[in-house]
Design a protein around this motif. Structure first.
Motif, PDB file in Angstrom:
ATOM      1  N   ARG A  95      23.367  29.868  34.693  1.00 55.75           N
ATOM      2  CA  ARG A  95      23.735  29.039  35.705  1.00 55.75           C
ATOM      3  C   ARG A  95      25.298  28.415  35.879  1.00 55.75           C
ATOM      4  N   ALA A  96      25.134  28.310  34.149  1.00 60.93           N
ATOM      5  CA  ALA A  96      26.293  27.681  33.423  1.00 60.93           C
ATOM      6  C   ALA A  96      27.504  28.786  33.650  1.00 60.93           C
ATOM      7  N   VAL A  97      26.983  30.140  33.909  1.00 62.68           N
ATOM      8  CA  VAL A  97      28.534  30.956  33.950  1.00 62.68           C
ATOM      9  C   VAL A  97      28.749  31.560  35.571  1.00 62.68           C
ATOM     10  N   SER A  98      27.279  31.027  36.465  1.00 61.66           N
ATOM     11  CA  SER A  98      27.963  31.641  37.609  1.00 61.66           C
ATOM     12  C   SER A  98      28.197  30.198  38.269  1.00 61.66           C
ATOM     13  N   GLU A  99      27.962  29.685  38.361  1.00 62.25           N
ATOM     14  CA  GLU A  99      27.688  28.402  38.598  1.00 62.25           C
ATOM     15  C   GLU A  99      29.755  27.830  39.331  1.00 62.25           C
ATOM     16  N   ASN A 100      30.526  28.320  38.348  1.00 61.04           N
ATOM     17  CA  ASN A 100      31.489  27.951  38.999  1.00 61.04           C
ATOM     18  C   ASN A 100      32.344  29.675  38.979  1.00 61.04           C
ATOM     19  N   ASN A 101      31.413  30.220  38.876  1.00 56.15           N
ATOM     20  CA  ASN A 101      33.109  31.878  39.048  1.00 56.15           C
ATOM     21  C   ASN A 101      33.886  32.004  37.517  1.00 56.15           C
ATOM     22  N   VAL A 102      33.083  31.105  37.179  1.00 56.34           N
ATOM     23  CA  VAL A 102      33.996  31.469  35.936  1.00 56.34           C
ATOM     24  C   VAL A 102      34.989  32.143  35.202  1.00 56.34           C
ATOM     25  N   LEU A 103      33.470  33.566  35.365  1.00 51.91           N
ATOM     26  CA  LEU A 103      34.335  34.393  34.522  1.00 51.91           C
ATOM     27  C   LEU A 103      34.644  35.481  35.792  1.00 51.91           C
ATOM     28  N   GLU A 104      34.312  35.467  37.162  1.00 51.07           N
ATOM     29  CA  GLU A 104      35.099  36.247  37.666  1.00 51.07           C
ATOM     30  C   GLU A 104      36.939  35.556  38.324  1.00 51.07           C
ATOM     31  N   ASN A 105      36.707  34.402  37.983  1.00 57.24           N
ATOM     32  CA  ASN A 105      38.279  33.307  37.910  1.00 57.24           C
ATOM     33  C   ASN A 105      39.131  34.329  37.395  1.00 57.24           C
ATOM     34  N   LEU A 106      38.400  34.134  35.904  1.00 55.88           N
ATOM     35  CA  LEU A 106      39.091  34.296  34.643  1.00 55.88           C
ATOM     36  C   LEU A 106      39.416  36.227  34.616  1.00 55.88           C
ATOM     37  N   ALA A 107      38.566  37.073  34.895  1.00 53.63           N
ATOM     38  CA  ALA A 107      38.934  37.989  35.485  1.00 53.63           C
ATOM     39  C   ALA A 107      40.368  38.700  35.877  1.00 53.63           C
ATOM     40  N   THR A 108      39.897  38.263  37.057  1.00 53.13           N
ATOM     41  CA  THR A 108      40.871  38.093  38.704  1.00 53.13           C
ATOM     42  C   THR A 108      42.279  37.846  37.649  1.00 53.13           C
ATOM     43  N   GLU A 109      42.363  36.196  36.978  1.00 50.14           N
ATOM     44  CA  GLU A 109      43.735  36.211  36.786  1.00 50.14           C
ATOM     45  C   GLU A 109      43.665  36.987  35.079  1.00 50.14           C
ATOM     46  N   ILE A 110      43.257  37.753  34.361  1.00 51.77           N
ATOM     47  CA  ILE A 110      43.653  38.606  33.236  1.00 51.77           C
ATOM     48  C   ILE A 110      44.488  39.483  34.021  1.00 51.77           C
ATOM     49  N   GLY A 111      43.381  40.452  34.840  1.00 55.53           N
ATOM     50  CA  GLY A 111      44.282  41.425  35.507  1.00 55.53           C
ATOM     51  C   GLY A 111      45.622  41.433  36.285  1.00 55.53           C
ATOM     52  N   ASN A 112      45.769  40.095  36.744  1.00 56.57           N
ATOM     53  CA  ASN A 112      47.167  39.602  37.440  1.00 56.57           C
ATOM     54  C   ASN A 112      48.342  39.460  36.247  1.00 56.57           C
ATOM     55  N   ILE A 113      47.724  39.168  35.545  1.00 58.35           N
ATOM     56  CA  ILE A 113      49.293  39.352  34.191  1.00 58.35           C
ATOM     57  C   ILE A 113      49.105  40.595  33.625  1.00 58.35           C
ATOM     58  N   ARG A 114      48.293  41.061  33.211  1.00 56.78           N
ATOM     59  CA  ARG A 114      48.418  42.422  33.159  1.00 56.78           C
ATOM     60  C   ARG A 114      48.806  43.633  33.489  1.00 56.78           C
ATOM     61  N   ALA A 115      48.517  43.391  35.125  1.00 54.60           N
ATOM     62  CA  ALA A 115      49.033  44.376  36.069  1.00 54.60           C
ATOM     63  C   ALA A 115      50.310  43.535  36.298  1.00 54.60           C
ATOM     64  N   ASP A 116      51.313  43.101  35.986  1.00 51.90           N
ATOM     65  CA  ASP A 116      52.679  42.191  35.512  1.00 51.90           C
ATOM     66  C   ASP A 116      53.152  42.621  34.776  1.00 51.90           C
ATOM     67  N   GLU A 117      52.270  42.899  33.616  1.00 51.59           N
ATOM     68  CA  GLU A 117      53.107  42.701  31.700  1.00 51.59           C
ATOM     69  C   GLU A 117      53.543  44.492  32.566  1.00 51.59           C
ATOM     70  N   VAL A 118      52.305  45.281  33.186  1.00 48.66           N
ATOM     71  CA  VAL A 118      52.641  46.870  33.004  1.00 48.66           C
ATOM     72  C   VAL A 118      53.493  47.269  34.166  1.00 48.66           C
ATOM     73  N   ALA A 119      53.794  45.932  34.920  1.00 53.90           N
ATOM     74  CA  ALA A 119      54.872  46.183  36.243  1.00 53.90           C
ATOM     75  C   ALA A 119      56.630  46.222  34.940  1.00 53.90           C
ATOM     76  N   THR A 120      56.825  44.992  34.304  1.00 53.45           N
ATOM     77  CA  THR A 120      57.673  44.566  34.013  1.00 53.45           C
ATOM     78  C   THR A 120      58.319  45.456  32.687  1.00 53.45           C
ATOM     79  N   LYS A 121      57.062  46.993  32.678  1.00 57.39           N
ATOM     80  CA  LYS A 121      57.324  47.778  31.149  1.00 57.39           C
ATOM     81  C   LYS A 121      58.176  48.739  32.378  1.00 57.39           C
ATOM     82  N   ILE A 122      57.707  49.258  32.901  1.00 56.60           N
ATOM     83  CA  ILE A 122      58.598  50.284  33.585  1.00 56.60           C
ATOM     84  C   ILE A 122      59.763  50.351  34.051  1.00 56.60           C
ATOM     85  N   ASN A 123      60.677  50.435  33.608  1.00 54.99           N
ATOM     86  CA  ASN A 123      61.405  51.379  33.969  1.00 54.99           C
ATOM     87  C   ASN A 123      62.362  52.374  34.388  1.00 54.99           C
ATOM     88  N   PHE A 124      62.763  51.284  36.674  1.00 52.77           N
ATOM     89  CA  PHE A 124      63.569  52.338  37.128  1.00 52.77           C
ATOM     90  C   PHE A 124      64.634  53.382  36.882  1.00 52.77           C
TER      91      PHE A 124
END
Length: 124
Positions: A95-124
């Protein structure tokens, strides 16, 4: 173009998720356990975020052994030789993990951060 420190962003996201999970866990402990002077160590339960290099590795729940035994159960022999079987009460950690959707929010935030990191490393 300004340089963004993605490691710091992940560290902040991990700390924010750990704080939310810690608050939820303490709230459930206060409601679900009888906390007296003898077992007040469970009130000191905490959640930490661990980094492995520049990336968030995991969230760690630290609490006394009887909190985990209450959640997962125990079937074995105690130190005095008495066989003991405690039924598991899956509930307060789940219940502590699922009550506030903590892990889903963290996964979304980390995914967005890493996607931005990959996008900045790509040179066009």
């Amino acid at each position: 173009m300004t340089s963004v420190n993605f490691s710091e962003l992940e560290k902040k996201a991990g700390r924010k998720a750990a704080l939310q999970l810690r608050k939820s866990l303490k709230n459930l402990i206060q409601r679900g356990f009888e906390t007296t002077k003898g077992n007040s160590a469970i009130l000191k339960s905490t959640v930490l975020s661990k980094m492995d290099g520049p990336e968030l590795q995991r969230l760690v729940i630290k609490m006394p052994h009887y909190g985990f035994k209450h959640h997962f159960g125990f079937d074995g022999v105690r130190s005095n030789g008495v066989k003991l079987r405690l039924h598991r009460h899956e509930g307060f950690l789940t219940r502590a993990v699922s009550e506030n959707n903590v892990l889903e929010n963290l996964a979304t935030e980390i995914g967005n951060i890493r996607a931005d990191e990959v996008a900045t490393k790509i040179n066009f």
